[in-house]
Design a protein around this motif. Structure first.
Motif, short mmCIF file in Angstrom:
data_model
loop_
_atom_site.label_atom_id
_atom_site.label_comp_id
_atom_site.label_asym_id
_atom_site.label_seq_id
_atom_site.Cartn_x
_atom_site.Cartn_y
_atom_site.Cartn_z
N PHE A 141 0.84 -1.20 0.00
CA PHE A 141 0.00 0.00 0.00
C PHE A 141 0.87 1.24 0.00
O PHE A 141 1.83 1.33 0.77
N SER A 190 -10.39 4.11 0.26
CA SER A 190 -10.78 5.10 -0.74
C SER A 190 -10.85 4.52 -2.14
O SER A 190 -11.66 4.95 -2.95
N ALA A 191 -10.07 3.49 -2.44
CA ALA A 191 -10.08 2.96 -3.81
C ALA A 191 -11.28 2.08 -4.09
O ALA A 191 -11.89 2.14 -5.15
N PRO A 225 2.42 1.02 5.29
CA PRO A 225 2.35 1.80 4.05
C PRO A 225 3.72 2.36 3.66
O PRO A 225 4.62 2.46 4.49
N SER A 231 -0.42 4.39 0.71
CA SER A 231 -0.83 5.21 1.85
C SER A 231 -1.79 4.45 2.75
O SER A 231 -2.40 3.46 2.35
N GLU A 258 -5.55 4.03 1.60
CA GLU A 258 -5.73 3.71 0.19
C GLU A 258 -6.82 2.66 -0.08
O GLU A 258 -7.62 2.81 -1.00
N THR A 275 -4.68 -1.46 -5.67
CA THR A 275 -5.12 -0.09 -5.36
C THR A 275 -3.96 0.90 -5.31
O THR A 275 -4.18 2.09 -5.07
N ASN A 276 -2.74 0.44 -5.50
CA ASN A 276 -1.55 1.24 -5.19
C ASN A 276 -1.20 2.17 -6.36
O ASN A 276 -0.96 1.70 -7.48
#
Ligand code: MLT
Ligand code: MN
Ligand code: ZN
Length: 295
Positions: A214, A222-223, A238, A216, A219, A265-266
């Motif tokens: 990750f 939110s993704a 993270p 953040s 992440e 998601t990164n």
């Protein structure tokens, strides 16, 4: 020592089969390179190769890598065995693809071997196809001239283990050294937090292949708007933010620092993102599947 990054994505790969987040959609459209699930291979002599984890994508990864091609005899393979950092499905399930491979050795910490005996009982299953050696040890030599030490770095058990010992050393890092060159790799694709003593381990290495799951801490929510399982629950420190690995890695400017195990998601999956620019600016790297390091 040669190190080949066979796969660089977290569990599920990139794109992930059931994910339509913005990054996965862009990958489906061919705008971002796909990545298979995290796995690497190391060799001290170019003839004897050891897998670092065994991803469910291992068949495709082996076939895409000329150094790991079978031969010269009809059933010869340069693959000698596997070093598992943990018992997670995305790191262990590839063992089933290797079933029947003659004379392989699997190195893993005791709780990992326990899980593969009782909870995800691959060990008994695989030994019926071809007897393998299953070893736990903190220091050992690998055919091909490599010296390994194993280091406990975390206690996060896989989700499928019903009643795990919460204090057991479920997650390891490996330091792999080629005494002929002095090159040393620290391989740590699963880090829930920056472990005690880890700076000293990195000081003893020339390259680190590290958990970049990750970017953040917020992440995941939110993704894909899951809202429930944040990264701390997922057991991955993270890259950015206070307590992130990038700040810690700044203490090791002479070390080659490579992130792997990237979740779908990164934003580091997009080389044009500001996240990627920040990582490059800090002297760390994200490499494509198939990349080779020489140490
Ligand atoms: C992890 O890296 O935390 C695991 O692979 C999660 C999972 O089981 O997918
Ligand atoms: Mn994983
Ligand atoms: Zn996705």
């Amino acid at each position: 020592m040669r190190v080949i990054l066979l796969g660089t994505a977290a569990g599920g790969g990139f794109p992930q089969w059931n994910c339509a987040c913005e990054l996965c959609a862009r990958c489906h459209r061919g705008e971002l390179p796909a990545r298979s699930q995290e796995c690497a291979a190391v060799s001290g002599n170019g003839r004897d190769w050891w897998l670092l984890n065994a991803s469910p994508d291992i068949r495709t990864q082996l076939l895409a890598t000329p150094a790991l091609a079978p031969g010269p005899g009809p059933r010869d393979t340069p693959v000698r065995g596997v070093l598992l950092t943990d018992a997670e499905v995305d790191h262990a399930l590839g063992l089933t693809i290797l079933r029947g491979g003659a004379g392989l050795t699997v190195h893993a910490a005791p709780p990992v071997l326990g899980a593969l005996t009782a909870d995800l009982p691959l060990r008994g299953l695989l030994d019926r196809y071809a007897p393998w050696e299953w070893r736990s040890g903190t220091g050992f030599e690998l055919a091909g001239g490599l010296t390994v030490t194993a280091h406990p770095v975390g206690t996060k058990a896989p989700k499928y283990v019903g009643d795990p010992d919460p204090d057991a050393p479920w997650v390891s890092a490996y330091r792999v050294e080629d005494p002929a060159t002095g090159g040393a790799l620290v391989y740590a694709p699963c880090l829930a937090a920056w472990p005690d003593g880890f700076d000293d381990l990195l000081d003893s290495a020339s390259c680190a292949l590290l958990d970049g799951t990750f970017f953040s801490a917020d992440e995941l929510g939110s993704a894909v708007r899951s809202g429930s399982a944040g990264q701390s629950l997922m057991g991955h420190v993270p890259v950015t933010g206070p307590g992130g690995s990038l700040t810690a890695l700044a203490r090791h400017p002479g070390l080659r620092r490579v992130y792997t195990h990237l979740n779908n998601t990164n934003p580091l999956l997009d080389p044009s993102s500001s996240a990627s620019a920040a990582v490059r600016g800090a002297g760390a790297e994200v490499l494509a599947d198939g990349s080779e390091l020489v140490l």
